[in-house]
Design a protein around this motif. Structure first.
Motif, short mmCIF file in Angstrom:
data_model
loop_
_atom_site.label_atom_id
_atom_site.label_comp_id
_atom_site.label_asym_id
_atom_site.label_seq_id
_atom_site.Cartn_x
_atom_site.Cartn_y
_atom_site.Cartn_z
N ARG A 32 0.82 -1.23 0.00
CA ARG A 32 0.00 0.00 0.00
C ARG A 32 0.86 1.28 0.00
O ARG A 32 0.67 2.18 0.81
CB ARG A 32 -1.04 -0.01 1.12
CG ARG A 32 -0.54 0.01 2.54
CD ARG A 32 -1.67 0.37 3.48
NE ARG A 32 -1.16 0.65 4.81
CZ ARG A 32 -1.83 1.25 5.77
NH1 ARG A 32 -3.05 1.67 5.56
NH2 ARG A 32 -1.30 1.47 6.94
N VAL A 50 -2.35 -1.06 -2.59
CA VAL A 50 -3.06 -1.82 -1.56
C VAL A 50 -2.08 -2.75 -0.85
O VAL A 50 -0.99 -3.03 -1.34
CB VAL A 50 -4.22 -2.66 -2.15
CG1 VAL A 50 -5.29 -1.77 -2.74
CG2 VAL A 50 -3.71 -3.66 -3.18
N PHE A 52 -2.22 -6.60 1.12
CA PHE A 52 -3.08 -7.78 1.26
C PHE A 52 -3.07 -8.25 2.72
O PHE A 52 -2.04 -8.17 3.39
CB PHE A 52 -2.62 -8.88 0.31
CG PHE A 52 -2.82 -8.49 -1.14
CD1 PHE A 52 -4.08 -8.55 -1.71
CD2 PHE A 52 -1.77 -8.02 -1.90
CE1 PHE A 52 -4.29 -8.16 -3.02
CE2 PHE A 52 -1.96 -7.63 -3.21
CZ PHE A 52 -3.22 -7.69 -3.78
N LEU A 62 -8.83 -6.37 1.26
CA LEU A 62 -7.73 -5.46 0.94
C LEU A 62 -7.56 -4.46 2.08
O LEU A 62 -8.50 -4.19 2.82
CB LEU A 62 -8.04 -4.66 -0.34
CG LEU A 62 -8.19 -5.39 -1.66
CD1 LEU A 62 -8.72 -4.43 -2.72
CD2 LEU A 62 -6.88 -6.00 -2.11
N GLU A 87 0.12 -4.15 -7.89
CA GLU A 87 -1.05 -3.84 -7.05
C GLU A 87 -0.69 -2.98 -5.83
O GLU A 87 -1.48 -2.16 -5.40
CB GLU A 87 -1.70 -5.14 -6.56
CG GLU A 87 -2.50 -5.87 -7.61
CD GLU A 87 -3.73 -5.09 -8.05
OE1 GLU A 87 -4.49 -4.63 -7.19
OE2 GLU A 87 -3.94 -4.96 -9.27
N ASP A 88 0.51 -3.21 -5.26
CA ASP A 88 0.86 -2.45 -4.05
C ASP A 88 1.25 -1.01 -4.37
O ASP A 88 1.59 -0.24 -3.48
CB ASP A 88 1.97 -3.16 -3.25
CG ASP A 88 3.25 -3.36 -4.04
OD1 ASP A 88 3.18 -3.45 -5.27
OD2 ASP A 88 4.33 -3.43 -3.41
#
Length: 561
Positions: A32, A50, A52, A62, A87-88
């Motif tokens: 994130r 994000v 996890f 999330l 994604e992060d």
């Protein structure tokens, strides 16, 4: 060196001509990533990713950065710069755009294509996109941005140099220094050196691998290992990797062609991301190699290759369902080979080993990072960081992207090269760059924002604690009816337990003590139902703790009739 302290107060007003750095995610954790820069009353955001969840956060899908420190200032945001498409770093972007949909997004071609597919998935309106590549320089409000090529485990990653009146900041994003990358695109150390000559006032560097000595292994070293797997496998091969690892998928495709196998993708995100990478020319798919997953089953096992999601043991992923024999059309056979071509993200170890054991139980040969070189990191190790500090020669350093141990290791490397001022901050800790000196000036409220299904931000830490107690200790419900006229217990207590090996009859001995405690409380003038419920909770809680050494959740209900 400055250390973040929980007792830090709110930061003072930013001095005129100063630059403020507010990390809202990614410092003190792996994921994130999000940093806000403030200069002259305007804001620039770098990354919006994000995290996890781990086993201590049941039911959470999330974890987002906390937008609350800038929520009432979103109209001052000039742009959101996305360093790369993992994604992060991009996963929380749709949630930020829900709060202000026209924030300009800046990033490379592949990065913006991946984030655009997420925006469409969230059914948000098209926002403003500015596609950049290495060497580009453009201005958003008072922020002059220059983009620098960096090598990472996804194509098209960029570092960003941010120039303001307060000085020059170089933010690496995630990077490593593979000198012979598969796509030929190396980290531009010449640009790093040129910026160093200009004078980098604040160097924000990826800390993820700072504890690892030496240099990160080259991606190309994996190719002969994959070749050997393909050469030795007599049946189907399943390769699980991150859904954005274009280079790894390319290596698998090339090996499949060399060994006359057909390939199919399994997993929605894998199909989507590789389609985008192919359309933009980042993935070269030889003709005739790809088939639909359901068609693959018509071929003999020795000609099948599946590329799947689920390398982190995610319970709903394709690989987890294959391991549990619950996948719609992929059924594991004895002698199949499964390759886990990814790292172990901290906190996911148990889930990954659970999947490995499930696969092995059904007769599969499992090749993973623990027994073969099937994955290399996407992050610079200590030797590479040392090299960068000597090239850039920054005045101030703020380690980013990593747990506290990673950031401290990175800080130590910076000090070894002679950097005098290394600032350690965590999420919410505010750092100001004023007159060429970076220092911690305060802290903003910055917590975890949990996404649970369609619910964003409503789940609190205390509710997660309740979920853990329910999961680990079970619960007991106690229902008692009190006569409103006589003040005596007229029915109950009725006691039920769930999540323990107790049956309802095991509570007979505590029923009378509960009645006696309620009678005493009512005799002393207690009539409030909540206080009577607390009386019940105390009595049965003490008894369960002493008798069964357990601390279940207790739900007392006192009804007046």
């Amino acid at each position: 060196m400055s250390h973040p302290h929980p007792e830090l107060s709110a930061p003072p007003a930013l001095p005129e001509g100063g630059l403020r750095v507010i990390p809202l995610g990614g410092l003190g954790e792996v994921g994130r990533n999000m940093t806000v820069f403030e200069y002259d009353g305007r804001l620039l955001i770098v990354d919006c990713g994000v995290l996890f969840p781990d086993d201590s956060q049941p039911g959470v899908d999330l974890i987002l950065p906390d937008f609350s420190p800038i929520r009432d200032r979103l109209d001052q945001v000039e742009a959101l710069v996305l360093t790369h498409g993992h994604e992060d770093h991009i996963g929380a972007t749709p949630y930020l755009l829900r709060e202000r949909e026209d924030i300009p997004l800046v990033g490379s071609e592949l990065t913006l294509a991946l984030v655009n597919s997420k925006i469409r998935e969230h059914r948000l309106k098209q926002t403003s996109f500015t596609t950049v590549k290495e060497g580009d320089r453009l201005t958003f409000g008072p922020f002059d941005l220059e983009f620098v090529a960096v090598n990472h485990s996804i194509p098209d990653a960029l570092a960003v140099a941010i120039r303001t009146g307060a000085g020059l900041v170089l933010h690496t994003g995630d990077f490593k220094m593979d000198q012979l990358p598969l796509d030929g695109r190396i980290t531009d150390l010449r640009a790093f050196a040129r910026l160093g000559e200009e004078g980098v006032d604040l160097f924000m560097t990826d800390s993820t691998n700072a504890e690892v000595p030496g240099f990160t292994t080259q991606e190309k070293k994996i190719t002969p290992v994959l070749e050997q797997v393909f050469r030795e496998s007599k049946q189907r091969i399943i390769v699980a990797c991150f859904a954005s690892h274009v280079h790894r998928v390319q290596q698998v495709l090339d090996a499949a062609v060399a060994h006359d196998r057909k390939v199919a993708y399994v997993g929605r995100s894998m199909v989507r991301n590789m389609g985008i990478a192919r359309d933009l020319g980042y993935l070269t798919i030889p003709p005739g190699v790809m088939v639909e997953a359901k068609q693959l089953a018509d071929l003999p096992p020795e000609r099948q290759v599946l590329i799947s999601t689920g390398s982190q043991g995610e319970p709903l992923s394709a690989l987890s369902r294959i391991a549990q024999r619950s996948h719609n059309f992929v059924h594991l056979e004895e002698g199949d080979t499964v390759v886990l071509a990814s790292s172990l993200i901290p906190g996911n170890e148990n889930a990954v080993y659970r999947v490995i054991n499930g696969l092995a139980r059904h007769g599969a040969r499992v090749v993973h990072k623990g027994n073969a070189l099937v994955h290399v990191s996407g992050h610079a190790s200590a030797g590479e960081l040392l090299y960068c500090y000597n090239i850039v020669k920054p005045r101030n350093v703020l380690p980013i992207h990593g747990e506290i141990r990673h950031m401290l290791a990175n800080a130590d490397i910076a000090r070894q090269t002679g950097v005098d001022n290394v600032v350690i901050a965590e999420d919410g800790v505010v750092v100001d760059l004023v007159d060429g000196v970076a220092s911690v000036v305060g802290k903003v409220a910055c917590g975890n924002v949990f996404v649970d299904g369609q619910t964003v931000g409503d789940i609190t830490e205390s509710e997660l604690k309740d979920r853990l107690i329910l999961g680990e200790e079970g619960f007991i419900s106690v229902i008692v009816v009190v006569d409103s006229v006589s003040g005596k217990v007229s029915a109950g207590p009725e006691i039920h337990a769930r999540g323990h090996a107790w049956d309802d009859s095991s509570f007979e001995e505590i029923k009378q003590p509960i009645i006696d405690a309620l009678d005493r409380a009512i005799a002393e003038g207690t009539t409030d139902a909540h206080q009577l419920q607390q009386t019940v909770r105390r009595v049965i809680g003490r008894w369960v703790s002493n008798t069964h050494r357990a601390r279940p959740m207790i739900i007392p209900v006192v009804v007046e009739a």
